[in-house]
Write a protein that holds these residues in place. Structure first.
Motif, short mmCIF file in Angstrom:
data_model
loop_
_atom_site.label_atom_id
_atom_site.label_comp_id
_atom_site.label_asym_id
_atom_site.label_seq_id
_atom_site.Cartn_x
_atom_site.Cartn_y
_atom_site.Cartn_z
N PHE A 39 -12.17 -3.76 -8.45
CA PHE A 39 -11.12 -2.83 -8.16
C PHE A 39 -11.38 -2.80 -6.59
CE2 PHE A 39 -12.10 -1.52 -12.35
CZ PHE A 39 -10.88 -1.48 -12.94
N VAL A 40 -10.31 -2.72 -5.52
CA VAL A 40 -10.50 -2.33 -4.46
C VAL A 40 -9.79 -1.07 -4.36
CG1 VAL A 40 -9.93 -3.10 -1.88
CG2 VAL A 40 -10.29 -4.65 -3.80
N LYS A 41 -10.30 -0.03 -3.77
CA LYS A 41 -9.53 1.46 -3.84
C LYS A 41 -10.17 2.06 -2.39
CE LYS A 41 -10.11 2.35 -8.69
NZ LYS A 41 -10.10 3.27 -9.83
N PRO A 42 -8.98 2.99 -2.02
CA PRO A 42 -9.28 3.80 -0.90
C PRO A 42 -10.33 4.96 -1.08
CG PRO A 42 -7.17 4.38 -2.00
CD PRO A 42 -7.98 3.44 -2.79
N PHE A 43 -11.34 4.90 -0.17
CA PHE A 43 -12.26 5.97 -0.39
C PHE A 43 -11.89 7.35 0.03
CE2 PHE A 43 -13.53 6.12 4.12
CZ PHE A 43 -13.85 4.98 4.60
#
Ligand code: ASP
Ligand code: MG
Length: 413
Positions: free
Chosen positions: A273-277
């Motif tokens: 998963f590539v997610k916005p922090f």
């Protein structure tokens, strides 16, 4: 086991670290077995490279070391209690003391490089660990050099998966571990580094060796985007990509994920998963073996490229023999071909502008070499006719290539 990776930007200052705490609380990290992989804080690795360069020249790098210390001290002063401040300050002073290095370290520039730049992750992980423990997120700090075991070479090292797996057997369940990305050690117990921006890869190696359920890379963007927002307008987030698509995209220059990262995950089918922090509850991008039904058009732009046209002086054909000589030249001189193609009498190559072309012209003296500088290579995934013609505009197309869902073309900038 879950793996979560936070890059330098997500721990660069006090508010970023407070946000890290929030993200970990939101995802209920306390209830999980997990490894949190972190990079060095902010621009620390760049600064350590400058310190390395000075020490290599025999200087003390006193000022640069002092300002790097002060950068970290300032963060811990506002984040940690006095007890931890004292411990961390002593640790940082020790780590950044390069005044009495042994001959074994100073005598080899690669050994010296990895020894110095590894300090960024050693320090950041100590700070993150102490801070989270204070904030009731109990965790255990581990030294990546005891777990990520690499081959002999100390810079841009490759991982020895067998030994890494063996070392990781020591980890326990229901524990949160804090570990630095980018660094490891070899059998000689020398500190090694995996190449710049290598922390994503460290996280993937951990996921592979621990058979993780999934891995999340927390970024300052909503996920993998259809283009670099600094270069293109109307950029969209991609919901889903296959491993193969993301390898292709990062290989051609999309900078979200380090290209080496995907391979170990693909082998074990571990979803990434590539997610916005800054918005941890959003879905981000899922990279797995499942193909998306949506076909977003993605754009990658590589500017300042050199276009080479090689033609045989004796006007004969570019046959397999000549092709092997030409490719061999690029291979032995470590020149990466961003694109190559040939016709009956010409060989075409697109390369980055860092190479000495005089040497090439000298050595391949059976070829006429035409060099066109300052060209731009565009790569499109799922190209659409309208988007292509808009991108090309009135520019002269020097070369084009289509393979699968990818289309690439070169124009004069
Ligand atoms: N700190 C290292 C670098 O800046 C590794 C990473 O950030 O991934 O290259
Ligand atoms: Mg970094």
């Amino acid at each position: 086991m879950e793996i979560h990776k936070f890059g330098g930007a997500s721990i660069k200052d006090v508010s970023a670290l407070k946000n890290l705490q929030k993200v970990l609380e939101k995802i209920n990290i306390k209830k999980k077995s997990a490894c949190v992989v972190v990079s060095a804080m902010g621009k620390t690795t760049n600064n350590l490279e400058h310190i390395y360069a000075e020490i290599l020249k025999g200087k003390s790098a006193k000022q640069k070391i002092e300002s790097l210390k002060q950068y970290h001290f300032k963060i811990i002063r506002s984040l940690c209690n006095t007890h931890n401040q004292k411990l961390l300050k002593t640790f940082i002073d020790q780590q950044l003391n390069f005044s009495k290095l042994s001959k074994k370290i100073v005598g080899n520039s690669d050994v010296l490089y990895s020894y110095i730049v590894s300090k960024g992750e050693l320090i950041s992980t100590k700070i993150v660990s102490a801070f989270l423990n204070e904030k009731s997120i109990p965790n255990t700090w581990i030294d990546a050099r005891e777990y990520i075991i690499t081959e002999k070479h100390v810079t841009s090292s490759s991982v020895n998966f067998k030994n890494t797996k063996k070392a990781l057997k020591k980890l326990k369940r229901n524990t949160l571990y804090i570990i630095g990305g980018f660094i490891g050690s070899n059998q000689k117990k020398q500190t090694t580094t995996l190449g710049r921006e290598g922390s994503d890869y460290s996280a993937a190696v951990l996921a592979y060796c621990l058979n993780a359920k999934n891995i999340t890379i927390w970024k300052d963007v909503p996920g993998v985007l259809t283009a670099d927002p600094k270069k293109f307008s109307r950029v969209k987030k991609i919901d889903r990509l296959t491993y193969q698509e993301s390898i292709e995209l990062s290989y051609y220059g999309a900078s979200v994920i380090h290209p080496k990262t995907i391979q170990p995950l693909k082998i074990k089918e571990i979803p990434l998963f590539v997610k916005p922090f800054d918005k941890p509850t959003l879905k981000g991008t899922i990279i797995s073996s499942q193909k998306s039904l949506k076909k977003h058009t993605s754009y990658i732009e590589k500017s300042n490229q050199i276009f080479l046209i090689l033609t045989l002086k004796n006007f004969s054909f570019i046959n397999e023999n000549y092709l092997s000589i030409i490719y061999n030249y690029f291979e032995t001189h470590k020149i990466k071909l961003n694109l190559s193609q040939h016709s009956a009498v010409s060989f075409y190559a697109v390369i980055d502008p860092v190479y000495s072309l005089d040497a090439l012209i000298d050595e391949l003296d059976f070829l006429n070499t035409k060099v066109i500088k300052k060209t731009t290579l565009f790569t499109m995934h799922h190209p659409k006719a309208k988007a292509i013609s808009k991108l090309k505009g009135n520019n002269k197309v020097l070369l084009e290539q289509k393979s699968g869902d990818f289309y690439r073309f070169l124009v004069k900038s």
